[in-house]
Design a protein around this motif. Structure first.
Motif, PDB file in Angstrom:
ATOM      1  N   ILE A 224       0.825  -1.217   0.000  1.00  0.00           N
ATOM      2  CA  ILE A 224       0.000   0.000   0.000  1.00  0.00           C
ATOM      3  C   ILE A 224       0.858   1.265   0.000  1.00  0.00           C
ATOM      4  CG2 ILE A 224      -1.674   1.352   1.331  1.00  0.00           C
ATOM      5  CD1 ILE A 224      -2.795  -1.356   2.339  1.00  0.00           C
ATOM      6  N   ILE A 225       1.888   1.288   0.854  1.00  0.00           N
ATOM      7  CA  ILE A 225       2.659   2.517   1.040  1.00  0.00           C
ATOM      8  C   ILE A 225       3.780   2.646   0.012  1.00  0.00           C
ATOM      9  CG2 ILE A 225       4.139   3.807   2.641  1.00  0.00           C
ATOM     10  CD1 ILE A 225       2.512   2.575   4.922  1.00  0.00           C
ATOM     11  N   ASP A 226       4.566   1.601  -0.170  1.00  0.00           N
ATOM     12  CA  ASP A 226       5.733   1.697  -1.060  1.00  0.00           C
ATOM     13  C   ASP A 226       5.404   1.433  -2.526  1.00  0.00           C
ATOM     14  OD1 ASP A 226       7.291   2.300   1.086  1.00  0.00           O
ATOM     15  OD2 ASP A 226       8.246   0.330   1.241  1.00  0.00           O
ATOM     16  N   GLN A 227       4.316   0.662  -2.780  1.00  0.00           N
ATOM     17  CA  GLN A 227       3.970   0.273  -4.146  1.00  0.00           C
ATOM     18  C   GLN A 227       5.221  -0.215  -4.897  1.00  0.00           C
ATOM     19  OE1 GLN A 227       1.951   3.663  -5.884  1.00  0.00           O
ATOM     20  NE2 GLN A 227       0.161   3.394  -4.570  1.00  0.00           N
ATOM     21  N   PRO A 228       5.775  -1.332  -4.448  1.00  0.00           N
ATOM     22  CA  PRO A 228       7.077  -1.778  -4.954  1.00  0.00           C
ATOM     23  C   PRO A 228       7.121  -2.052  -6.452  1.00  0.00           C
ATOM     24  CG  PRO A 228       6.014  -3.491  -3.636  1.00  0.00           C
ATOM     25  CD  PRO A 228       5.228  -2.245  -3.429  1.00  0.00           C
ATOM     26  N   TRP A 229       5.972  -2.300  -7.093  1.00  0.00           N
ATOM     27  CA  TRP A 229       5.967  -2.560  -8.530  1.00  0.00           C
ATOM     28  C   TRP A 229       6.396  -1.318  -9.343  1.00  0.00           C
ATOM     29  CZ3 TRP A 229       1.679  -2.524  -5.383  1.00  0.00           C
ATOM     30  CH2 TRP A 229       0.805  -1.456  -5.527  1.00  0.00           C
ATOM     31  N   GLN A 230       6.395  -0.142  -8.680  1.00  0.00           N
ATOM     32  CA  GLN A 230       6.813   1.070  -9.368  1.00  0.00           C
ATOM     33  C   GLN A 230       8.287   1.400  -9.131  1.00  0.00           C
ATOM     34  OE1 GLN A 230       4.216   4.284  -8.234  1.00  0.00           O
ATOM     35  NE2 GLN A 230       2.388   3.363  -9.163  1.00  0.00           N
ATOM     36  N   LEU A 231       8.946   0.623  -8.282  1.00  0.00           N
ATOM     37  CA  LEU A 231      10.330   0.922  -7.924  1.00  0.00           C
ATOM     38  C   LEU A 231      11.281   0.491  -9.037  1.00  0.00           C
ATOM     39  CD1 LEU A 231      10.278  -0.293  -4.188  1.00  0.00           C
ATOM     40  CD2 LEU A 231      10.047   2.054  -5.035  1.00  0.00           C
ATOM     41  N   ARG A 232      12.390   1.195  -9.144  1.00  0.00           N
ATOM     42  CA  ARG A 232      13.464   0.849 -10.069  1.00  0.00           C
ATOM     43  C   ARG A 232      14.782   0.829  -9.289  1.00  0.00           C
ATOM     44  NH1 ARG A 232       9.485  -0.115 -12.208  1.00  0.00           N
ATOM     45  NH2 ARG A 232       8.727   0.460 -14.295  1.00  0.00           N
ATOM     46  N   PRO A 233      14.952  -0.195  -8.456  1.00  0.00           N
ATOM     47  CA  PRO A 233      16.132  -0.207  -7.571  1.00  0.00           C
ATOM     48  C   PRO A 233      17.428  -0.484  -8.318  1.00  0.00           C
ATOM     49  CG  PRO A 233      14.936  -2.272  -7.375  1.00  0.00           C
ATOM     50  CD  PRO A 233      14.109  -1.376  -8.266  1.00  0.00           C
ATOM     51  N   GLU A 234      18.514   0.001  -7.750  1.00  0.00           N
ATOM     52  CA  GLU A 234      19.839  -0.291  -8.284  1.00  0.00           C
ATOM     53  C   GLU A 234      20.193  -1.745  -7.975  1.00  0.00           C
ATOM     54  OE1 GLU A 234      22.419   2.396  -6.333  1.00  0.00           O
ATOM     55  OE2 GLU A 234      21.481   4.204  -7.171  1.00  0.00           O
ATOM     56  N   LEU A 235      21.011  -2.339  -8.813  1.00  0.00           N
ATOM     57  CA  LEU A 235      21.427  -3.729  -8.609  1.00  0.00           C
ATOM     58  C   LEU A 235      22.147  -3.895  -7.279  1.00  0.00           C
ATOM     59  CD1 LEU A 235      21.775  -6.634  -9.599  1.00  0.00           C
ATOM     60  CD2 LEU A 235      23.843  -5.892 -10.805  1.00  0.00           C
ATOM     61  N   LEU A 236      22.991  -2.921  -6.918  1.00  0.00           N
ATOM     62  CA  LEU A 236      23.738  -3.022  -5.665  1.00  0.00           C
ATOM     63  C   LEU A 236      22.808  -3.046  -4.468  1.00  0.00           C
ATOM     64  CD1 LEU A 236      26.616  -3.201  -4.582  1.00  0.00           C
ATOM     65  CD2 LEU A 236      26.638  -0.696  -4.406  1.00  0.00           C
ATOM     66  N   SER A 237      21.723  -2.269  -4.522  1.00  0.00           N
ATOM     67  CA  SER A 237      20.756  -2.262  -3.423  1.00  0.00           C
ATOM     68  C   SER A 237      20.049  -3.609  -3.310  1.00  0.00           C
ATOM     69  CB  SER A 237      19.725  -1.154  -3.628  1.00  0.00           C
ATOM     70  OG  SER A 237      20.313   0.123  -3.503  1.00  0.00           O
ATOM     71  N   VAL A 238      19.721  -4.207  -4.449  1.00  0.00           N
ATOM     72  CA  VAL A 238      19.059  -5.514  -4.453  1.00  0.00           C
ATOM     73  C   VAL A 238      19.979  -6.587  -3.878  1.00  0.00           C
ATOM     74  CG1 VAL A 238      18.068  -7.313  -5.915  1.00  0.00           C
ATOM     75  CG2 VAL A 238      17.579  -4.909  -6.394  1.00  0.00           C
ATOM     76  N   LEU A 239      21.249  -6.557  -4.276  1.00  0.00           N
ATOM     77  CA  LEU A 239      22.214  -7.528  -3.756  1.00  0.00           C
ATOM     78  C   LEU A 239      22.413  -7.345  -2.255  1.00  0.00           C
ATOM     79  CD1 LEU A 239      24.905  -7.459  -6.600  1.00  0.00           C
ATOM     80  CD2 LEU A 239      23.182  -9.222  -6.167  1.00  0.00           C
ATOM     81  N   ALA A 240      22.467  -6.091  -1.814  1.00  0.00           N
ATOM     82  CA  ALA A 240      22.623  -5.823  -0.377  1.00  0.00           C
ATOM     83  C   ALA A 240      21.417  -6.335   0.400  1.00  0.00           C
ATOM     84  CB  ALA A 240      22.814  -4.323  -0.143  1.00  0.00           C
ATOM     85  N   LEU A 241      20.231  -6.164  -0.159  1.00  0.00           N
ATOM     86  CA  LEU A 241      19.013  -6.626   0.508  1.00  0.00           C
ATOM     87  C   LEU A 241      18.994  -8.151   0.602  1.00  0.00           C
ATOM     88  CD1 LEU A 241      16.362  -5.946   1.809  1.00  0.00           C
ATOM     89  CD2 LEU A 241      15.337  -5.693  -0.453  1.00  0.00           C
TER      90      LEU A 241
END
Length: 327
Positions: A224-241
């Motif tokens: 509801i709040i972040d609406q993750p389907w609209q996000l365009r994260p960096e690869l480094l952030s995804v790997l860190a997560l």
């Protein structure tokens, strides 16, 4: 601990500590090595969070962390031949535990780190055992306040005041972020008290159930709040997560449980002293953060406070003083 910490930093760690019958087992060289590894994994969580936040919002980071870790632990439970409990009461407990040990502290820590450094957050998170001592005195019957614990609490509180420094009087988001980390530690402490009811369940089952419940609570908020389907994260952030979930949460729990079994709860809680050191060093070496004099002074006072609470500080005192603090 933080973040997996724990908790503490983190908690399931506290629940398993309560259920371990032997509290005074010895530490071998290999156990010490694993303890250092555990401190690096939990200290690294603050580093991973800082990198993940570069292109991902708070709730998405928290949900992904607990969901991936829950999946990993469910696989481990199956691989070790255990079974998840189907008792409704146990799952009600998992939801309460997940709220106190993951939902609240993980969200506050991740949000706090969006405004302060991971090193400072890790040091403030190290105050969790100090708040646990105070809460245990009022909410349990078998852990009363003693003189050495009171000394530890006072040293820890002074350390927090030194850490926050005179700039905290100016208010602002930095102050709120620091207070958020402290409140996260208090939530971990309440989780540690609540976790006593899990004594009959395997710790890995508790961890998997708790993280599953946390994931279910975090999912609607994240959508509801972040609406993750609209996000365009960096690869480094995804790997860190992913590293945050698999390495600093799921794998860290498994190492913790092993140390707990072979060395006892008293010894494994030494990781609380090492996590902020690991987090600060990782932040300095990898992210280029600076170690301010106030951070060093505050960390030293908090570590002394933890040693006092644990009773290890008494080993350095003369015998006459020891008799005062053990009463």
């Amino acid at each position: 601990m933080a973040s997996a910490t724990p908790s503490t930093k983190s908690s399931v760690t506290n629940s398993s500590a309560q259920s371990t019958p032997s509290q005074h087992l010895s530490m071998t060289k290999s156990t010490w090595s694993l303890l250092v590894v555990l401190s690096v994994l939990w200290g690294g969580s603050f580093l991973f969070i800082e990198v993940a936040l570069r292109s991902l919002p708070t709730l998405t980071v928290v949900f992904t962390r607990v969901a991936l870790a829950a999946c990993a632990l469910h696989l481990y439970v199956l691989a070790t031949g255990k079974q998840m409990t189907r008792t409704p009461q146990h799952w009600r407990w998992f939801f309460v535990m997940g709220f106190l040990n993951n939902f609240v502290p993980f969200t506050l820590i991740v949000w706090g780190q969006s405004h302060i450094s991971g090193g400072l957050a890790s040091i403030l998170n190290a105050t969790t055992p100090i708040s646990a001592v105070l809460l245990a005195h009022f909410f349990t019957k078998d852990e009363p306040m003693t003189a050495n614990k009171m000394m530890g609490v006072m040293l820890g509180l002074v350390g927090v005041v030194v850490l926050m420094g005179p700039t905290s009087l100016q208010g602002g988001r930095n102050l709120l972020a620091q207070l958020a980390i402290i409140v996260a530690g208090i939530s971990y402490s309440f989780a540690g008290i609540y976790a006593r009811r899990f004594k009959g369940l395997p710790t890995t089952v508790v961890a998997a159930g708790m993280l599953t419940a946390s994931s279910l609570m975090m999912l609607p908020l994240s959508l509801i709040i972040d609406q993750p389907w609209q996000l365009r994260p960096e690869l480094l952030s995804v790997l860190a997560l992913c590293a945050l979930a698999i390495i600093s949460t799921a794998a860290a729990y498994l190492i913790y449980f092993y140390i707990l079994a072979v060395a006892g709860a008293t010894n494994v809680l030494l990781v609380t002293l090492l996590v902020p050191v690991s987090a600060v060093l990782l932040g300095v070496m990898i992210l280029g953060e600076t170690l301010e004099p106030l951070m060093l002074a505050g960390m030293s006072l908090i570590l002394l406070g933890l040693l006092a609470v644990d009773g290890r500080l008494l080993t350095f005192l003369p015998k006459r003083l020891k008799t005062i603090f053990v009463r």
